[in-house]
Design an enzyme around this catalytic site. Structure first.
Site, PDB file in Angstrom:
ATOM      1  N   ARG A 128      27.335  56.308 -14.020  1.00 11.22           N
ATOM      2  CA  ARG A 128      28.230  57.432 -14.301  1.00 11.22           C
ATOM      3  C   ARG A 128      29.684  56.959 -14.309  1.00 11.22           C
ATOM      4  O   ARG A 128      30.153  56.324 -13.372  1.00 11.22           O
ATOM      5  CB  ARG A 128      28.051  58.534 -13.241  1.00 11.22           C
ATOM      6  CG  ARG A 128      28.755  59.852 -13.619  1.00 11.22           C
ATOM      7  CD  ARG A 128      28.521  60.930 -12.554  1.00 11.22           C
ATOM      8  NE  ARG A 128      27.109  61.153 -12.300  1.00 11.22           N
ATOM      9  CZ  ARG A 128      26.307  61.901 -13.057  1.00 11.22           C
ATOM     10  NH1 ARG A 128      26.788  62.500 -14.130  1.00 11.22           N
ATOM     11  NH2 ARG A 128      25.037  62.045 -12.734  1.00 11.22           N
ATOM     12  N   LYS A 133      11.943  64.013 -11.471  1.00 11.89           N
ATOM     13  CA  LYS A 133      13.127  63.564 -10.747  1.00 11.89           C
ATOM     14  C   LYS A 133      13.458  64.624  -9.698  1.00 11.89           C
ATOM     15  O   LYS A 133      13.990  65.680 -10.018  1.00 11.89           O
ATOM     16  CB  LYS A 133      14.292  63.387 -11.724  1.00 11.89           C
ATOM     17  CG  LYS A 133      15.671  63.277 -11.085  1.00 11.89           C
ATOM     18  CD  LYS A 133      16.753  63.320 -12.155  1.00 11.89           C
ATOM     19  CE  LYS A 133      18.119  63.585 -11.571  1.00 11.89           C
ATOM     20  NZ  LYS A 133      19.172  63.638 -12.614  1.00 11.89           N
ATOM     21  N   THR A 176      22.153  63.447 -17.432  1.00 15.68           N
ATOM     22  CA  THR A 176      22.888  64.707 -17.620  1.00 15.68           C
ATOM     23  C   THR A 176      22.717  65.214 -19.049  1.00 15.68           C
ATOM     24  O   THR A 176      23.662  65.651 -19.694  1.00 15.68           O
ATOM     25  CB  THR A 176      24.382  64.551 -17.252  1.00 15.68           C
ATOM     26  OG1 THR A 176      24.508  63.737 -16.080  1.00 15.68           O
ATOM     27  CG2 THR A 176      25.007  65.910 -16.930  1.00 15.68           C
ATOM     28  N   GLY A 201      22.820  55.585  -8.044  1.00 11.45           N
ATOM     29  CA  GLY A 201      24.095  55.887  -8.665  1.00 11.45           C
ATOM     30  C   GLY A 201      25.251  55.196  -7.974  1.00 11.45           C
ATOM     31  O   GLY A 201      25.501  54.006  -8.173  1.00 11.45           O
ATOM     32  N   GLU A 258      20.600  54.120 -17.125  1.00  8.05           N
ATOM     33  CA  GLU A 258      20.955  55.468 -17.580  1.00  8.05           C
ATOM     34  C   GLU A 258      22.477  55.622 -17.575  1.00  8.05           C
ATOM     35  O   GLU A 258      23.129  55.336 -16.577  1.00  8.05           O
ATOM     36  CB  GLU A 258      20.312  56.496 -16.645  1.00  8.05           C
ATOM     37  CG  GLU A 258      20.937  57.868 -16.654  1.00  8.05           C
ATOM     38  CD  GLU A 258      20.589  58.698 -15.428  1.00  8.05           C
ATOM     39  OE1 GLU A 258      21.310  59.672 -15.161  1.00  8.05           O
ATOM     40  OE2 GLU A 258      19.615  58.377 -14.728  1.00  8.05           O
TER      41      GLU A 258
END
Length: 212
Positions: free
Chosen positions: A19, A131, A71, A181, A42
């Site tokens: 992210r 998830k 997302t 993350g 991702e």
């Protein structure tokens, strides 16, 4: 295609969540993570120009890499992911339209669920894996309780507030995929720092689940 793809057999059930990744650093970061032993990557769509980063990583890594977006909230997002060459679709929720479009492209899907109702809806819609998000709120005990009523064949992942220190506890709850993350990547980190964190996560996975 008329169905989502099964979750591929990875050497390790680890998904790197990047992210905030910038396209200018996407290839170097992606290669460092893949070289460390994490095959699934991702890029959340609330990152800067995410489709450019996804396309760059797809182009730089071998076809065996599982690269995609997180997302993902709309059918248009799914179209953008497909155009970028991504195969992995991760979302914070379960959405009929998103899942339908992903099925059209034969993508690997990992929708976010938090309750048994959402989990069974995701299974009905053809999810490749579930998830559980945010996993830190449910905890291993909460996921374990739901895992007991889910089909044994369903792949269960934990994402959200999970780090390499949590693998053993979640493994006991039936979790076999982890989305990493902020414990792995934050904007501004150097490639070397991300690589070191990826290697540490791989070592922790191998210790908990057995070396690949």
């Amino acid at each position: 295609m008329t169905e989502t793809a099964p979750f591929p057999k990875l050497e390790r059930g680890l998904v790197a969540i990047l992210r905030g990744l910038k396209p200018s650093e996407a290839v170097a970061i992606g290669q460092a993570i893949f070289s460390a032993g994490i095959e699934a990557i991702e890029v959340p769509l609330n990152s800067p120009d995410p489709y450019a980063s996804i396309a760059s990583i797809v182009g730089a890594l071998p076809p065996t890499a599982l690269v995609g977006a997180g997302t993902v909230l709309s059918a248009a997002d799914v179209d953008g992911l497909h155009k970028a060459g991504g195969r992995l679709l991760v979302s914070p929720n379960i959405d009929v339209e998103v899942m339908g479009r992903a099925m059209h492209y034969g993508m690997v899907t990992m929708p976010g669920v938090f309750t048994p109702t959402e989990a069974f809806q995701a299974i009905r819609l053809g999810a490749s894996a579930l998830k559980f998000f945010p996993a830190s709120v449910l905890g291993a005990a909460g996921i374990s309780a739901m895992r007991a009523v889910l089909p044994a064949s369903v792949l269960v992942g934990a994402v959200g507030g999970v780090s390499d220190k949590d693998f053993a506890g979640y493994k006991a709850a039936g979790v076999s995929v982890f989305g990493l993350g902020s414990s792995l990547f934050k904007p501004g980190m150097s490639v070397d720092e991300v690589a070191a964190r990826a290697k540490a996560a791989v070592q922790a996975w191998d210790a908990a689940f057995g070396a690949a």
